[in-house]
Design an enzyme around this catalytic site. Structure first.
Site, PDB file in Angstrom:
ATOM      1  CB  SER A  34      -0.984  -0.060   1.103  1.00 31.10           C
ATOM      2  OG  SER A  34      -0.156  -0.245   2.558  1.00 31.10           O
ATOM      3  CD  GLU A 235     -16.150   9.255  13.140  1.00 24.24           C
ATOM      4  OE1 GLU A 235     -15.250   8.685  13.664  1.00 24.24           O
ATOM      5  OE2 GLU A 235     -17.460   8.955  13.348  1.00 24.24           O
ATOM      6  CG  HIS A 242      -1.316   3.856   4.319  1.00 27.56           C
ATOM      7  ND1 HIS A 242      -1.733   3.283   5.641  1.00 27.56           N
ATOM      8  CD2 HIS A 242      -1.173   2.703   3.633  1.00 27.56           C
ATOM      9  CE1 HIS A 242      -1.741   1.845   5.434  1.00 27.56           C
ATOM     10  NE2 HIS A 242      -1.236   1.672   4.394  1.00 27.56           N
TER      11      HIS A 242
END
Length: 266
Positions: A34, A235, A242
């Site tokens: 990722s 939120e 990341h």
């Protein structure tokens, strides 16, 4: 009377040769997890990236801008073309093993051509021993890296092994330290074994982020977001793995700068 015709033929041949060379593009494949992925390129088909994922950005997502014609001379030790397409195959949650098991490597291997480049960066998920569906021990990690390197070489492609990019912890005495255990050294061992290019992205990112400072990289590089700023994270978010766009670009710059120093041994 034939000299003008011969001259024209030679000139035409040179033009055709030059055009053929310039039009022969190579592909730089990115395989990994990722932190390298392209979230904007159909990562989740049917979903609007700007509404559902932004600002999360993998460094591979911004790598094409470094692989443009006026920059390629700086990496001529690795890139043997004046035209490059970056094909980012990295996906979140993948280890060296699951990337292979899902057939993702096969799709890369089938399309590999001579002088293509395969940049591989795994380790984050391989080391996740609490998630057995992706975990790969250090020896297994080395075996899958060997597979990717060997099969790249079989196709005449150029494999580049990367150690995993750092996370935003642990910090000790103002310096970011290694959180990946033995995996960075394992990647180095495989690159040395095959005498292929290595980029120690773990060390490069730790040093570069340490110079910026914990507060800066936490707020600008990693996905630590305040509530109410981004539609995808109403939120807020606390994520020290990341990247935001600035962090992704900083890592891509580190990789590109490191490529300038690389040369092939074979």
């Amino acid at each position: 009377m034939y000299r003008p015709i011969i001259g024209i033929l030679i000139y035409v041949t040179l033009i055709i040769t030059a055009f053929t060379f310039k039009s022969k593009s190579i592909t730089v494949y990115l395989i990994g997890d990722s932190t390298m992925a392209d979230y904007a390129d159909n990562y989740e088909p049917g979903k609007d990236y700007m509404k559902t994922r932004y600002p999360v950005t993998g460094w591979g997502q911004v790598f094409q801008q470094f692989m443009v014609a006026d920059s390629l001379l700086q990496v001529k030790g690795i890139i043997k073309s004046d035209s490059v397409l970056v094909d980012d195959r990295a996906r979140g949650g993948r280890s060296t093993r699951t990337f292979f098991q899902e057939g993702r490597w096969r799709k890369v291997y089938q399309n590999l051509k001579k002088n293509d480049v395969v940049i591989m960066q795994f380790g984050h998920n391989d080391a996740a021993d609490t998630k057995q569906e992706r975990y790969v021990d250090v020896e297994g990690y080395k075996e899958f890296l060997r597979l990717y390197v060997e099969q790249s070489l079989q196709k005449g492609a150029v494999p580049i092994v990367l150690t995993p990019v750092c996370r935003n912890y642990p910090w000790e005495n103002g310096h970011l330290e290694n959180v990946h255990g033995e995996y960075p050294q394992a990647a180095k061992d495989v690159a040395a074994e095959y005498k292929v290019p290595l980029i120690d992205l773990n060390q490069l990112s730790m040093d570069a982020f340490s110079k910026k400072g914990k507060e800066y990289v936490s707020d600008h590089y990693f996905m630590n977001l305040p509530a109410g700023k981004y539609e995808a994270y109403p939120e807020g978010q606390s994520d020290n793995t990341h990247f935001q766009p600035e962090g992704a670009k900083a890592v891509a710059q580190l990789v590109f700068n490191a490529m300038k120093e690389l040369k092939l041994d074979h």
